[in-house]
Design a protein around this motif. Structure first.
Motif, PDB file in Angstrom:
ATOM      1  N   PRO A 178       0.794  -1.231   0.000  1.00 49.33           N
ATOM      2  CA  PRO A 178       0.000   0.000   0.000  1.00 49.33           C
ATOM      3  C   PRO A 178       0.832   1.291   0.000  1.00 49.33           C
ATOM      4  CG  PRO A 178       0.053  -0.896   2.197  1.00 49.33           C
ATOM      5  CD  PRO A 178       0.787  -1.870   1.315  1.00 49.33           C
ATOM      6  N   MET A 179       2.133   1.150   0.108  1.00 54.05           N
ATOM      7  CA  MET A 179       3.021   2.320   0.178  1.00 54.05           C
ATOM      8  C   MET A 179       3.004   3.072  -1.154  1.00 54.05           C
ATOM      9  SD  MET A 179       7.076   2.230   1.222  1.00 54.05           S
ATOM     10  CE  MET A 179       6.842   1.726   2.904  1.00 54.05           C
ATOM     11  N   TRP A 180       3.073   4.381  -1.087  1.00 50.70           N
ATOM     12  CA  TRP A 180       3.146   5.185  -2.304  1.00 50.70           C
ATOM     13  C   TRP A 180       4.330   4.730  -3.131  1.00 50.70           C
ATOM     14  CZ3 TRP A 180       2.929  10.416   0.696  1.00 50.70           C
ATOM     15  CH2 TRP A 180       1.631  10.639   1.129  1.00 50.70           C
ATOM     16  N   ARG A 181       4.157   4.780  -4.442  1.00 47.27           N
ATOM     17  CA  ARG A 181       5.213   4.354  -5.367  1.00 47.27           C
ATOM     18  C   ARG A 181       6.494   5.161  -5.146  1.00 47.27           C
ATOM     19  NH1 ARG A 181       7.547   4.225 -10.530  1.00 47.27           N
ATOM     20  NH2 ARG A 181       7.373   2.168 -11.488  1.00 47.27           N
ATOM     21  N   SER A 182       6.352   6.448  -4.852  1.00 51.23           N
ATOM     22  CA  SER A 182       7.533   7.291  -4.628  1.00 51.23           C
ATOM     23  C   SER A 182       8.323   6.813  -3.404  1.00 51.23           C
ATOM     24  CB  SER A 182       7.129   8.756  -4.460  1.00 51.23           C
ATOM     25  OG  SER A 182       6.255   8.918  -3.362  1.00 51.23           O
ATOM     26  N   ARG A 183       7.628   6.355  -2.375  1.00 51.31           N
ATOM     27  CA  ARG A 183       8.329   5.826  -1.192  1.00 51.31           C
ATOM     28  C   ARG A 183       8.963   4.469  -1.495  1.00 51.31           C
ATOM     29  NH1 ARG A 183       5.608   7.341   4.551  1.00 51.31           N
ATOM     30  NH2 ARG A 183       6.059   9.560   4.369  1.00 51.31           N
ATOM     31  N   ARG A 184       8.267   3.635  -2.274  1.00 54.07           N
ATOM     32  CA  ARG A 184       8.879   2.359  -2.681  1.00 54.07           C
ATOM     33  C   ARG A 184      10.116   2.604  -3.526  1.00 54.07           C
ATOM     34  NH1 ARG A 184       3.546   0.559  -3.728  1.00 54.07           N
ATOM     35  NH2 ARG A 184       3.938   0.735  -5.960  1.00 54.07           N
ATOM     36  N   SER A 185      10.131   3.693  -4.305  1.00 50.30           N
ATOM     37  CA  SER A 185      11.321   4.049  -5.091  1.00 50.30           C
ATOM     38  C   SER A 185      12.498   4.355  -4.172  1.00 50.30           C
ATOM     39  CB  SER A 185      11.041   5.265  -5.976  1.00 50.30           C
ATOM     40  OG  SER A 185      10.094   4.969  -6.950  1.00 50.30           O
ATOM     41  N   VAL A 186      12.221   5.028  -3.065  1.00 49.38           N
ATOM     42  CA  VAL A 186      13.276   5.330  -2.090  1.00 49.38           C
ATOM     43  C   VAL A 186      13.773   4.031  -1.441  1.00 49.38           C
ATOM     44  CG1 VAL A 186      13.785   6.527   0.078  1.00 49.38           C
ATOM     45  CG2 VAL A 186      12.399   7.657  -1.675  1.00 49.38           C
ATOM     46  N   VAL A 187      12.845   3.133  -1.123  1.00 48.30           N
ATOM     47  CA  VAL A 187      13.226   1.841  -0.540  1.00 48.30           C
ATOM     48  C   VAL A 187      14.076   1.056  -1.535  1.00 48.30           C
ATOM     49  CG1 VAL A 187      12.345  -0.382   0.280  1.00 48.30           C
ATOM     50  CG2 VAL A 187      11.251   1.738   1.018  1.00 48.30           C
ATOM     51  N   LEU A 188      13.652   1.038  -2.794  1.00 48.82           N
ATOM     52  CA  LEU A 188      14.416   0.329  -3.823  1.00 48.82           C
ATOM     53  C   LEU A 188      15.810   0.920  -3.963  1.00 48.82           C
ATOM     54  CD1 LEU A 188      14.769  -1.709  -6.098  1.00 48.82           C
ATOM     55  CD2 LEU A 188      13.586  -0.091  -7.624  1.00 48.82           C
ATOM     56  N   ARG A 189      15.912   2.227  -3.958  1.00 50.10           N
ATOM     57  CA  ARG A 189      17.222   2.879  -4.058  1.00 50.10           C
ATOM     58  C   ARG A 189      18.102   2.491  -2.862  1.00 50.10           C
ATOM     59  NH1 ARG A 189      15.197   7.145  -6.020  1.00 50.10           N
ATOM     60  NH2 ARG A 189      14.839   8.250  -4.076  1.00 50.10           N
ATOM     61  N   ALA A 190      17.506   2.392  -1.680  1.00 51.41           N
ATOM     62  CA  ALA A 190      18.266   1.977  -0.485  1.00 51.41           C
ATOM     63  C   ALA A 190      18.744   0.535  -0.621  1.00 51.41           C
ATOM     64  CB  ALA A 190      17.404   2.138   0.764  1.00 51.41           C
ATOM     65  N   VAL A 191      17.916  -0.324  -1.195  1.00 52.56           N
ATOM     66  CA  VAL A 191      18.326  -1.712  -1.441  1.00 52.56           C
ATOM     67  C   VAL A 191      19.484  -1.739  -2.438  1.00 52.56           C
ATOM     68  CG1 VAL A 191      17.599  -3.875  -2.543  1.00 52.56           C
ATOM     69  CG2 VAL A 191      16.131  -2.804  -0.843  1.00 52.56           C
ATOM     70  N   GLN A 192      19.368  -0.953  -3.488  1.00 61.76           N
ATOM     71  CA  GLN A 192      20.409  -0.925  -4.518  1.00 61.76           C
ATOM     72  C   GLN A 192      21.724  -0.380  -3.975  1.00 61.76           C
ATOM     73  OE1 GLN A 192      18.199   1.372  -7.386  1.00 61.76           O
ATOM     74  NE2 GLN A 192      17.427  -0.449  -8.437  1.00 61.76           N
ATOM     75  N   GLU A 193      21.650   0.669  -3.164  1.00 59.45           N
ATOM     76  CA  GLU A 193      22.869   1.286  -2.637  1.00 59.45           C
ATOM     77  C   GLU A 193      23.427   0.531  -1.421  1.00 59.45           C
ATOM     78  OE1 GLU A 193      21.849   5.354  -1.879  1.00 59.45           O
ATOM     79  OE2 GLU A 193      21.436   5.754  -4.001  1.00 59.45           O
ATOM     80  N   GLY A 194      22.560   0.127  -0.520  1.00 55.09           N
ATOM     81  CA  GLY A 194      23.010  -0.513   0.716  1.00 55.09           C
ATOM     82  C   GLY A 194      23.335  -1.982   0.568  1.00 55.09           C
ATOM     83  N   LEU A 195      22.563  -2.672  -0.280  1.00 58.67           N
ATOM     84  CA  LEU A 195      22.734  -4.110  -0.409  1.00 58.67           C
ATOM     85  C   LEU A 195      23.353  -4.527  -1.733  1.00 58.67           C
ATOM     86  CD1 LEU A 195      19.277  -5.188   1.054  1.00 58.67           C
ATOM     87  CD2 LEU A 195      21.468  -5.023   2.247  1.00 58.67           C
ATOM     88  N   MET A 196      23.565  -3.556  -2.616  1.00 61.65           N
ATOM     89  CA  MET A 196      24.127  -3.836  -3.944  1.00 61.65           C
ATOM     90  C   MET A 196      23.314  -4.911  -4.668  1.00 61.65           C
ATOM     91  SD  MET A 196      26.454  -1.755  -4.098  1.00 61.65           S
ATOM     92  CE  MET A 196      27.393  -0.706  -3.046  1.00 61.65           C
ATOM     93  N   ALA A 197      22.004  -4.749  -4.656  1.00 64.55           N
ATOM     94  CA  ALA A 197      21.108  -5.715  -5.283  1.00 64.55           C
ATOM     95  C   ALA A 197      19.907  -4.986  -5.867  1.00 64.55           C
ATOM     96  CB  ALA A 197      20.634  -6.734  -4.249  1.00 64.55           C
ATOM     97  N   GLY A 198      19.159  -5.667  -6.711  1.00 63.91           N
ATOM     98  CA  GLY A 198      17.922  -5.117  -7.232  1.00 63.91           C
ATOM     99  C   GLY A 198      18.070  -4.124  -8.360  1.00 63.91           C
ATOM    100  N   ALA A 199      19.176  -4.198  -9.101  1.00 64.01           N
ATOM    101  CA  ALA A 199      19.424  -3.238 -10.175  1.00 64.01           C
ATOM    102  C   ALA A 199      18.345  -3.279 -11.250  1.00 64.01           C
ATOM    103  CB  ALA A 199      20.792  -3.484 -10.806  1.00 64.01           C
ATOM    104  N   ARG A 200      17.740  -4.423 -11.474  1.00 60.99           N
ATOM    105  CA  ARG A 200      16.735  -4.565 -12.537  1.00 60.99           C
ATOM    106  C   ARG A 200      15.303  -4.473 -12.024  1.00 60.99           C
ATOM    107  NH1 ARG A 200      19.802  -9.458 -15.570  1.00 60.99           N
ATOM    108  NH2 ARG A 200      21.480  -8.188 -16.427  1.00 60.99           N
TER     109      ARG A 200
END
Length: 163
Positions: free
Chosen positions: A36-58
């Motif tokens: 239910p989270m706003w897409r813009s907030r999920r984008s921030v979460v995804l960016r944190a996964v990409q930067e912090g965990l080095m995963a989820g590039a695609r």
């Protein structure tokens, strides 16, 4: 950004769940929280996964299931990396939603005695063997010793009357 010094109660409870809850329950809780989270907030979460965990590039922010999986597994493998990469303004509502999710109901046993320390980071070899750092993994891969009804050595073939 998260830091242990400025941690609020919600994030501390979230960290406890990340360290102690079963992976499948954590993943379900994250999927429930992210949906239910706003897409813009999920984008921030995804960016944190990409930067912090080095995963989820695609991944796309709408890939809720894979995103939940990466957060769950990534924080178990490298405690604190996702937390450090996620802005507190997004981390706190995510943490609150995970805590309140149905999958986390009844999962706070031992929280009052928890010291808040992060576990040691698992060895890369430990993850490579497929054990996922779970304590039960050692039991599963240990050699099974069969005993007959009087305690003598046996085997799966002879344990139940076979020869």
């Amino acid at each position: 950004m998260w830091s242990p010094d400025a941690e609020d109660q919600t994030v501390r409870q979230y960290r406890f769940l990340l360290r102690t809850a079963p992976l499948d329950a954590l993943e379900a809780a994250h999927a429930e929280a992210l949906s239910p989270m706003w897409r813009s907030r999920r984008s921030v979460v995804l960016r944190a996964v990409q930067e912090g965990l080095m995963a989820g590039a695609r991944l796309d922010p709408d890939d809720v299931g894979p995103l939940a999986h990466l957060i769950t597994l990534g924080e178990r493998r490298r405690p604190g990396d996702f937390l450090a990469a996620c802005p507190l303004a997004v981390l706190t509502p995510l943490a609150a939603a995970v805590i309140l999710s149905e999958a986390m109901f009844g999962r706070f046993g031992g929280y009052a005695a928890w010291d808040g320390l992060e576990p040691e980071v698992a060895d890369a070899a430990e993850w490579a063997d497929g054990g996922f750092g779970e304590h039960w993994h050692d039991v599963l891969v240990s050699r099974v010793s069969y005993r007959n009804f009087v305690g003598g050595p046996s085997s799966p073939d002879t344990a139940f009357g076979g020869h």
